[in-house]
Design a protein around this motif. Structure first.
Motif, PDB file in Angstrom:
ATOM      1  N   PHE A 168       0.913  -1.452   0.112  1.00  0.00           N
ATOM      2  CA  PHE A 168       0.026  -0.154  -0.090  1.00  0.00           C
ATOM      3  C   PHE A 168       0.874   1.293   0.022  1.00  0.00           C
ATOM      4  N   VAL A 169       1.857   1.120   0.667  1.00  0.00           N
ATOM      5  CA  VAL A 169       2.982   2.203   0.572  1.00  0.00           C
ATOM      6  C   VAL A 169       3.433   2.738  -0.732  1.00  0.00           C
ATOM      7  N   GLN A 170       3.692   1.524  -1.433  1.00  0.00           N
ATOM      8  CA  GLN A 170       4.305   1.633  -2.653  1.00  0.00           C
ATOM      9  C   GLN A 170       3.246   2.133  -3.650  1.00  0.00           C
ATOM     10  N   MET A 171       1.816   1.992  -3.490  1.00  0.00           N
ATOM     11  CA  MET A 171       0.938   2.263  -4.445  1.00  0.00           C
ATOM     12  C   MET A 171       0.432   3.675  -3.868  1.00  0.00           C
ATOM     13  N   LEU A 172       0.119   3.809  -2.611  1.00  0.00           N
ATOM     14  CA  LEU A 172      -0.517   5.197  -2.123  1.00  0.00           C
ATOM     15  C   LEU A 172       0.446   5.888  -1.367  1.00  0.00           C
ATOM     16  N   GLY A 173       1.458   5.818  -1.235  1.00  0.00           N
ATOM     17  CA  GLY A 173       2.462   6.592  -0.174  1.00  0.00           C
ATOM     18  C   GLY A 173       2.744   7.893  -0.943  1.00  0.00           C
ATOM     19  N   GLY A 174       3.495   8.510  -0.240  1.00  0.00           N
ATOM     20  CA  GLY A 174       3.905   9.872  -0.684  1.00  0.00           C
ATOM     21  C   GLY A 174       4.875   9.737  -1.975  1.00  0.00           C
ATOM     22  N   ALA A 175       5.635   8.678  -2.183  1.00  0.00           N
ATOM     23  CA  ALA A 175       6.476   8.619  -3.031  1.00  0.00           C
ATOM     24  C   ALA A 175       5.888   7.378  -4.046  1.00  0.00           C
ATOM     25  N   GLY A 176       4.719   6.922  -3.856  1.00  0.00           N
ATOM     26  CA  GLY A 176       4.269   5.714  -4.617  1.00  0.00           C
ATOM     27  C   GLY A 176       3.768   5.915  -5.690  1.00  0.00           C
ATOM     28  N   LEU A 177       2.948   5.092  -6.527  1.00  0.00           N
ATOM     29  CA  LEU A 177       2.601   5.103  -7.541  1.00  0.00           C
ATOM     30  C   LEU A 177       1.578   6.304  -7.994  1.00  0.00           C
ATOM     31  N   LEU A 178       0.599   6.476  -7.305  1.00  0.00           N
ATOM     32  CA  LEU A 178      -0.530   7.141  -7.410  1.00  0.00           C
ATOM     33  C   LEU A 178       0.041   8.422  -7.338  1.00  0.00           C
ATOM     34  N   ALA A 179       0.877   8.833  -6.238  1.00  0.00           N
ATOM     35  CA  ALA A 179       1.407  10.160  -6.075  1.00  0.00           C
ATOM     36  C   ALA A 179       2.366  10.759  -7.343  1.00  0.00           C
ATOM     37  N   LEU A 182       0.073  11.661 -10.290  1.00  0.00           N
ATOM     38  CA  LEU A 182      -0.551  12.970  -9.991  1.00  0.00           C
ATOM     39  C   LEU A 182       0.561  13.949 -10.272  1.00  0.00           C
ATOM     40  N   ARG A 183       1.685  13.971  -9.600  1.00  0.00           N
ATOM     41  CA  ARG A 183       2.674  15.076  -9.784  1.00  0.00           C
ATOM     42  C   ARG A 183       2.872  15.158 -11.305  1.00  0.00           C
ATOM     43  N   ASP A 184       3.000  13.958 -12.060  1.00  0.00           N
ATOM     44  CA  ASP A 184       3.369  14.093 -13.569  1.00  0.00           C
ATOM     45  C   ASP A 184       2.268  14.868 -14.290  1.00  0.00           C
ATOM     46  N   ASN A 185       1.058  14.809 -13.639  1.00  0.00           N
ATOM     47  CA  ASN A 185       0.121  15.593 -14.328  1.00  0.00           C
ATOM     48  C   ASN A 185      -0.288  16.907 -13.740  1.00  0.00           C
ATOM     49  N   GLY A 186       0.620  17.209 -12.987  1.00  0.00           N
ATOM     50  CA  GLY A 186       0.391  18.629 -12.370  1.00  0.00           C
ATOM     51  C   GLY A 186      -0.593  18.646 -11.253  1.00  0.00           C
ATOM     52  N   MET A 187      -0.972  17.824 -10.445  1.00  0.00           N
ATOM     53  CA  MET A 187      -1.881  17.691  -9.520  1.00  0.00           C
ATOM     54  C   MET A 187      -1.180  17.684  -8.205  1.00  0.00           C
ATOM     55  N   GLU A 188      -1.670  17.851  -7.080  1.00  0.00           N
ATOM     56  CA  GLU A 188      -1.278  17.661  -5.818  1.00  0.00           C
ATOM     57  C   GLU A 188      -1.646  16.330  -5.218  1.00  0.00           C
ATOM     58  N   PRO A 189      -0.630  15.383  -4.768  1.00  0.00           N
ATOM     59  CA  PRO A 189      -1.174  14.028  -4.354  1.00  0.00           C
ATOM     60  C   PRO A 189      -1.721  14.262  -2.826  1.00  0.00           C
ATOM     61  N   TRP A 190      -2.651  13.176  -2.807  1.00  0.00           N
ATOM     62  CA  TRP A 190      -3.461  13.210  -1.569  1.00  0.00           C
ATOM     63  C   TRP A 190      -2.451  12.415  -0.654  1.00  0.00           C
ATOM     64  N   ASN A 191      -2.690  12.907   0.719  1.00  0.00           N
ATOM     65  CA  ASN A 191      -1.882  12.312   1.987  1.00  0.00           C
ATOM     66  C   ASN A 191      -3.009  11.015   2.385  1.00  0.00           C
ATOM     67  N   ILE A 192      -2.791   9.934   1.911  1.00  0.00           N
ATOM     68  CA  ILE A 192      -3.449   8.739   1.983  1.00  0.00           C
ATOM     69  C   ILE A 192      -2.870   7.932   3.231  1.00  0.00           C
ATOM     70  N   MET A 193      -1.671   7.661   3.331  1.00  0.00           N
ATOM     71  CA  MET A 193      -1.071   6.867   4.181  1.00  0.00           C
ATOM     72  C   MET A 193      -0.735   7.403   5.478  1.00  0.00           C
ATOM     73  N   GLY A 194      -0.887   8.820   5.533  1.00  0.00           N
ATOM     74  CA  GLY A 194      -0.396   9.389   6.978  1.00  0.00           C
ATOM     75  C   GLY A 194      -1.465  10.594   7.355  1.00  0.00           C
ATOM     76  N   ASN A 195      -2.596  10.356   6.980  1.00  0.00           N
ATOM     77  CA  ASN A 195      -3.984  10.943   7.281  1.00  0.00           C
ATOM     78  C   ASN A 195      -4.633  10.411   8.540  1.00  0.00           C
ATOM     79  N   LEU A 202      -8.339   3.453   5.454  1.00  0.00           N
ATOM     80  CA  LEU A 202      -7.126   2.833   5.095  1.00  0.00           C
ATOM     81  C   LEU A 202      -7.058   1.445   5.709  1.00  0.00           C
ATOM     82  N   VAL A 203      -6.949   1.064   6.864  1.00  0.00           N
ATOM     83  CA  VAL A 203      -6.930  -0.216   7.461  1.00  0.00           C
ATOM     84  C   VAL A 203      -8.128  -0.980   7.209  1.00  0.00           C
ATOM     85  N   SER A 204      -9.265  -0.780   6.688  1.00  0.00           N
ATOM     86  CA  SER A 204     -10.421  -1.535   6.336  1.00  0.00           C
ATOM     87  C   SER A 204     -10.129  -2.143   5.022  1.00  0.00           C
ATOM     88  N   THR A 205      -9.748  -0.932   4.226  1.00  0.00           N
ATOM     89  CA  THR A 205      -9.364  -1.366   2.743  1.00  0.00           C
ATOM     90  C   THR A 205      -8.333  -2.547   2.715  1.00  0.00           C
TER      91      THR A 205
END
Length: 342
Positions: A168-179, A182-195, A202-205
């Motif tokens: 999940f960190v590799q997919m949704l973390g600050g340096a993960g695939l989703l972030a 989003l950065r490559d397309n000019g958008m601000e990534p969401w803080n999913i793993m540390g919110n 997150l833990v239910s998912t």
């Protein structure tokens, strides 16, 4: 026989009374011979030998440690003896003082609130999804395709929590695939793993991704036990697919659902340790502290074994009470429950 005219008439034979033949009485049942204990042991010796390893495991790793709960009622000092048993014997008995200290701790109530919230959330979402997935897989006609999907969704059950959190960190973390996307397309990534506000989602998912396949296997096995003639009778009466699902499939799954619900309620205060221990520093204690991590940090990290054992004993007693309540409710609604009556 002579009449009034003196002429003797023909003698009529009177019918003999029919005597009722006695009905054959049933033979008395043979006297029931009770088997001696030695005879029962000789008859079941093979089965008893096969249960010996399981009994030893239960005795050593489950029942024997229960004796350590006496620490919850003592001012335990691990240096009071050369061994743990000697330290327990030399420690003073203080009654319910550890429980009073436990209930006055605000961190304990935070951990209990987080645990109950997670349990309620998991009860709502963990049951419908495996049932729906099992029904969908059961409707797949190709056995090979059904087996492939079943293997894919079941595989994460064997992953450790370290691997699940890392994924999940590799997919949704600050340096993960989703972030990164989003950065490559000019958008601000969401803080999913540390919110901390969305930590429960997150833990239910993570729990769903890891264990939905396991629940699906159980419900698929229950679906195969439903009598197919019920579906044929419903179809011949013109029942649609939804009506067959509502009146045949779901009632057939109800005993399994009730059994799993009872077991889930018994573990209501045991939501896991590794998953929350690994992510506790990222979201903070207020959001990630549950009873298991509370017992660890209080009982082992600070070596306050008395209060830590009191917290563990409280959790076990509440779990037992919930199992008994759920079992009684199941019987009231016509189900067998966990404890089958002889």
């Amino acid at each position: 026989m002579t009449g009034k005219t003196g002429v003797a008439g023909p003698v009529q034979a009177r019918p003999l009374p029919v005597q009722a033949t006695p009905e054959p009485q049933a033979a008395p049942p043979p006297a029931r011979r009770g088997m001696t204990l030695r005879a029962k042991f000789h008859r079941d010796r093979a089965l008893l030998l096969m249960t010996v390893p399981a009994v030893l495991l239960l005795a050593v790793f489950h029942y024997l440690p229960l004796l350590g709960n006496v620490v919850a009622f003592m001012d335990y000092d691990q240096w009071a003896g050369d061994s743990a048993v000697e330290a327990i014997v030399n420690s003073p008995f203080i009654g319910f003082t550890n429980f009073a200290e436990l209930f006055e701790d605000s961190q304990f109530w935070d951990a209990l609130r987080n645990t109950l919230t997670l349990t309620a959330f998991q009860l709502v979402f963990f049951f419908p999804l495996p049932i729906a997935l099992a029904i969908l897989l059961n409707s797949v006609l190709s056995p090979r395709l059904r087996g492939f999907i079943q293997t894919v969704v079941y595989l994460p059950h064997f992953f450790s929590w370290v691997l699940v959190v890392t994924f999940f960190v590799q997919m949704l973390g600050g340096a993960g695939l989703l972030a990164t996307v989003l950065r490559d397309n000019g958008m601000e990534p969401w803080n999913i793993m540390g919110n901390p506000d969305t930590f429960i989602l997150l833990v239910s998912t993570q729990g769903l991704w890891k264990d939905v396949g396991w629940g699906t296997i159980i419900f698929l096995a229950a679906l195969t036990a439903i009598d197919q003639s019920l579906y044929e009778a419903a179809a011949s009466d013109g029942a649609t697919r939804w009506r067959r699902l509502w009146h045949v499939t779901l009632p057939g799954l109800r005993p399994v659902v009730v059994l799993l619900l009872i077991l889930q309620l018994g573990n209501a205060l045991t939501v896991g340790f590794e998953q929350f221990y690994l992510q506790r520093e990222a979201v903070g204690r207020q959001a990630a502290e549950v009873l298991d991590t509370y017992v660890y940090y209080l009982g082992l990290a600070t070596q306050d074994y008395g209060v830590g054992t009191a917290a563990g004993l409280f959790k076990a007693v509440i779990g037992l009470v919930l199992i008994l309540i759920a079992n009684r409710l199941a019987r009231r609604f016509g189900e067998e429950g966990v404890f089958v009556r002889s």
